[in-house]
Design a protein around this motif. Structure first.
Motif, PDB file in Angstrom:
ATOM      1  N   ILE A 156       0.760  -1.266   0.105  1.00 31.31           N
ATOM      2  CA  ILE A 156       0.143   0.083   0.014  1.00 31.31           C
ATOM      3  C   ILE A 156       0.784   1.280  -0.078  1.00 31.31           C
ATOM      4  CG2 ILE A 156      -1.663   1.202   1.549  1.00 31.31           C
ATOM      5  CD1 ILE A 156      -2.828  -1.354   2.420  1.00 31.31           C
ATOM      6  N   GLY A 157       1.755   1.155   0.912  1.00 25.08           N
ATOM      7  CA  GLY A 157       2.983   2.370   0.839  1.00 25.08           C
ATOM      8  C   GLY A 157       3.458   2.488  -0.469  1.00 25.08           C
ATOM      9  N   LEU A 158       4.001   1.495  -1.087  1.00 27.74           N
ATOM     10  CA  LEU A 158       4.587   1.615  -2.494  1.00 27.74           C
ATOM     11  C   LEU A 158       3.790   2.143  -3.371  1.00 27.74           C
ATOM     12  CD1 LEU A 158       7.235   0.785  -3.995  1.00 27.74           C
ATOM     13  CD2 LEU A 158       5.942  -1.369  -4.539  1.00 27.74           C
ATOM     14  N   ILE A 159       2.240   1.866  -3.710  1.00 27.35           N
ATOM     15  CA  ILE A 159       1.482   2.270  -4.463  1.00 27.35           C
ATOM     16  C   ILE A 159       1.268   3.907  -4.134  1.00 27.35           C
ATOM     17  CG2 ILE A 159      -1.044   2.172  -5.067  1.00 27.35           C
ATOM     18  CD1 ILE A 159      -0.815  -0.799  -4.479  1.00 27.35           C
ATOM     19  N   ALA A 160       1.249   4.153  -2.770  1.00 28.99           N
ATOM     20  CA  ALA A 160       0.733   5.620  -2.408  1.00 28.99           C
ATOM     21  C   ALA A 160       1.891   6.542  -3.079  1.00 28.99           C
ATOM     22  CB  ALA A 160       0.409   5.954  -0.997  1.00 28.99           C
ATOM     23  N   ASN A 161       3.202   5.993  -2.633  1.00 28.63           N
ATOM     24  CA  ASN A 161       4.203   6.898  -3.227  1.00 28.63           C
ATOM     25  C   ASN A 161       4.683   6.646  -4.466  1.00 28.63           C
ATOM     26  OD1 ASN A 161       5.742   7.545  -0.728  1.00 28.63           O
ATOM     27  ND2 ASN A 161       6.300   5.531  -0.316  1.00 28.63           N
ATOM     28  N   LEU A 162       4.104   5.744  -5.289  1.00 31.15           N
ATOM     29  CA  LEU A 162       4.138   5.959  -6.807  1.00 31.15           C
ATOM     30  C   LEU A 162       3.062   7.103  -7.133  1.00 31.15           C
ATOM     31  CD1 LEU A 162       3.991   2.170  -7.743  1.00 31.15           C
ATOM     32  CD2 LEU A 162       5.910   3.988  -8.381  1.00 31.15           C
ATOM     33  N   ILE A 163       2.056   7.110  -6.586  1.00 28.14           N
ATOM     34  CA  ILE A 163       1.196   8.265  -7.110  1.00 28.14           C
ATOM     35  C   ILE A 163       1.745   9.817  -6.878  1.00 28.14           C
ATOM     36  CG2 ILE A 163      -1.306   9.217  -6.290  1.00 28.14           C
ATOM     37  CD1 ILE A 163      -2.164   6.440  -5.824  1.00 28.14           C
ATOM     38  N   SER A 164       2.359   9.743  -5.512  1.00 30.43           N
ATOM     39  CA  SER A 164       3.028  11.172  -5.212  1.00 30.43           C
ATOM     40  C   SER A 164       4.077  11.305  -6.158  1.00 30.43           C
ATOM     41  CB  SER A 164       3.354  10.894  -3.813  1.00 30.43           C
ATOM     42  OG  SER A 164       2.556  10.950  -2.797  1.00 30.43           O
ATOM     43  N   ALA A 165       4.896  10.424  -6.379  1.00 26.69           N
ATOM     44  CA  ALA A 165       5.930  10.565  -7.357  1.00 26.69           C
ATOM     45  C   ALA A 165       5.315  10.940  -8.817  1.00 26.69           C
ATOM     46  CB  ALA A 165       6.978   9.211  -7.738  1.00 26.69           C
TER      47      ALA A 165
END
Length: 330
Positions: A156-165
């Protein structure tokens, strides 16, 4: 205060922001980018706080210290993003408030420095706790790790970071460009925790969780140390790295017609925002010409417009001695 927009900068290893003037002719263009970057910051803040909450819950459920360490990393990044956002909003709301600017004559440039100091101290305490808990687990096996919730939360953290990036990758302001670098490091941290979860799931080697926790904590400690050190240096009005009062004296004394220089000071209101002041002794009839030359020389050398120079002739300097403010004072 000069017209123009403020560029907000978060150095990657410091976590706090730098506000500098832009040129007047870029005002409308800068306003567009400010609005766009503010929107991107809002999304990044929401994503980062979502990751933080998810990782705290996931750490409690799974028993993973590595996940809790990564949550601390997310919290520090969220703090830096929130400071950047607040600085932009404070400038936007305060630039027309003359009463506020009459009291805070330098604006709100040091709010990020104070916040960085507090943030750094909190991070030190958090890392000390995590490292202590990690060693307790290594030597006394005080907890059992559940890999599945650890993996789910990390993904979940990885997906959210991808959105932020994605939202920050084409940012204009230095603040959001630097925030993009923060998100990239968060991505790598999430990947590390996922790898740890996979190792625990397939091998049952719980020790990897404590090892990852220590490694992430050491990474955060490095940032916390940088925050506290840099904030302390700025709050003490120290000269910026690579610049000294002697450098300024040398430039000014090299200008033909200037007899002497004293009471030289150089400091930063925030990182990169250099201010210079000095007293210059020269014949009174040459003051206007030498003032212009001195300002140009300092501007060319240090790329700053925050320069205050007091012109004096020899008799004034003698009658109004400045021994107490000499730049050579011990």
């Amino acid at each position: 205060m000069d017209e123009g927009f403020f560029v907000v900068y978060i150095p990657k290893n410091l976590g706090f922001i730098d506000i500098m003037h832009a040129h007047h002719h870029d005002h409308s263009h800068g306003h567009h980018h400010t609005v766009k970057d503010t929107r991107a910051l809002k999304i990044a803040i929401a994503m980062t706080l979502t990751i933080f909450i998810a990782q705290v819950v996931g750490s409690y459920v799974s028993g993973s210290l590595a996940l809790l360490s990564d949550a601390g990393h997310m919290l520090s990044d969220a703090g830096a993003l929130i400071i950047a956002f607040i600085a932009l909003r404070m400038y936007a709301s305060g630039k027309g408030n003359k009463e506020r600017l009459q009291r805070f004559t330098f604006g709100f440039k040091r709010i990020e420095v104070l916040a960085a100091m507090v943030n750094g101290v909190i991070l030190l305490g958090m890392c000390a706790f995590l490292i202590y808990e990690s060693f307790m687990r290594v030597f006394f096996h005080t907890a059992e790790i559940h890999a599945e919730p650890m993996l789910i939360t990390s993904i979940i953290g990885l997906i959210a970071n991808l959105i932020s990036a994605y939202m920050l990758h084409d940012a204009h302001h230095l603040s959001t460009r630097s925030a993009y670098l923060h998100v990239i490091t968060d991505l790598l941290s999430s990947v590390a925790v996922i790898i740890g979860g996979l190792i625990i799931h397939f091998t049952g080697w719980d020790m990897i969780d404590a090892i990852l926790s220590v490694l992430i904590s050491v990474f955060i400690l490095r940032s916390a140390y940088g925050l506290i050190k840099s904030a302390g240096i700025i709050l003490m009005d120290s000269a910026p790295n690579g610049i000294s009062s002697k450098d300024i004296e040398s430039i000014l004394r090299g200008i033909e017609g200037i007899n002497d220089v004293h009471d030289v000071h150089v400091w930063e209101m925030n990182p990169g925002d250099i201010s210079i002041s000095a007293h210059i002794i020269a014949p009174i009839q040459e003051h206007a010409r030498l003032l212009e030359k001195a300002r140009k020389a300092l501007t060319d050398a240090f790329h700053t417009k925050h320069i205050t120079l007091q012109m004096e002739d020899a008799s004034f300097s003698k009658d109004h001695g400045c021994d107490h403010c000499s730049s050579h004072e011990d």
